[in-house]
Write an enzyme that holds these catalytic residues in place. Sequence first.
Site, PDB file in Angstrom:
ATOM      1  CB  SER A   1      -0.901  -0.002   1.240  1.00  0.00           C
ATOM      2  OG  SER A   1      -1.537   1.246   1.421  1.00  0.00           O
TER       3      SER A   1
ATOM      4  CE1 TYR B   1      -4.500  -2.038   4.667  1.00  0.00           C
ATOM      5  CE2 TYR B   1      -3.663   0.113   3.996  1.00  0.00           C
ATOM      6  CZ  TYR B   1      -4.102  -1.159   3.675  1.00  0.00           C
ATOM      7  OH  TYR B   1      -4.150  -1.544   2.361  1.00  0.00           O
TER       8      TYR B   1
END
Length: 343
Positions: A136, A161
């Site tokens: 990501s 995350y």
Amino acid sequence: MNLLTSLPRPRILVTGAAGFIGFHLSQRLLDLGLAVDGVDNMSPYYEPSLKEARLKLLQARPGFVFHRLELAEREATAKLFEQGRYDIALHLAAQAGVRYSVEQPMAYLDSNLAGMLTVLEGCRRHGVKHLVYASSSSIYGAARQMPLREDMVTDAPISLYAASKKANELMAHSYSHLYGIPASALRFFTVYGPWGRPDMAIFKFVRAIFEGRPIDVYNHGQMRRDFTFVDDVVDAVLAVAGVPPVAQDGQAAHRVLNVGHNGPVPLMDFIACLEQATGREAVKHFMPMQQGDVPDTWADTSALERGFGVRADTDLQVGVQRFVDWYRTYYEVPPAPPAASPP
């Protein structure tokens, strides 16, 4: 040698197959005449009916086999790899969401950490020729140097995350080094498009606009994002998947690649695109920056372009219109009433 074209019948695993990117990727693989084993736990993180609708379309196609399981369940995942004998593993399953990781941190333990480890073990024990997995853009944290390059230091994540995705890269690198597993990390930048996730900005904004509700505009609109259309992302995954990295000069067979549009868009310009596509003006509710968010993302995609000849080139207005058209159809949004005639 390209694994997707050189192997007579490549065995392909897609985790997160009922998710947004996994669905589109599985569709494209099936379009190419390839067989796909899809895995998903059908998490209720967002409206289950959307995942079920994606899955229904996949299951209607020849060559798709679905396995519902939690990757964190060691025995079940080990059995999946033992029976599947996969050539390529495309690991997209994860608990997504930067803001959700602030609210529900424990949800990331099983999906993003244990799930990654069971996949790595499956690859190690059963000779997977290439593991491609989703990383990501959030891994770059609050970096101010733009554009964001793969060789930048990424040891200061600002959300759980992001930290879990950084951990995934470290885990994959160690397995590549120890066991020779060719692995490619793809750092996705703000993926959008039809069948997207309801927790993403474009989905929330369009839904609110059609329902006549205000949209929450964080950091008072002073944000930029490298919006990447999902078809371009699938192009990148397929280009990379067929060509595993090779260990050389003592380095592990592990690589990291940005997958983005290589062009940041101001949030207010993005909202203007939505207004044009929907034919309605958004009511804007300006708010401060949220925990875990970053003001800017901008992918340097030169490594992807140079190494694989892939460039994300879908124009933002075109991509936004395609999402809005899908949303109107899927949710049966009635057309806007005609404007009143001047007296």
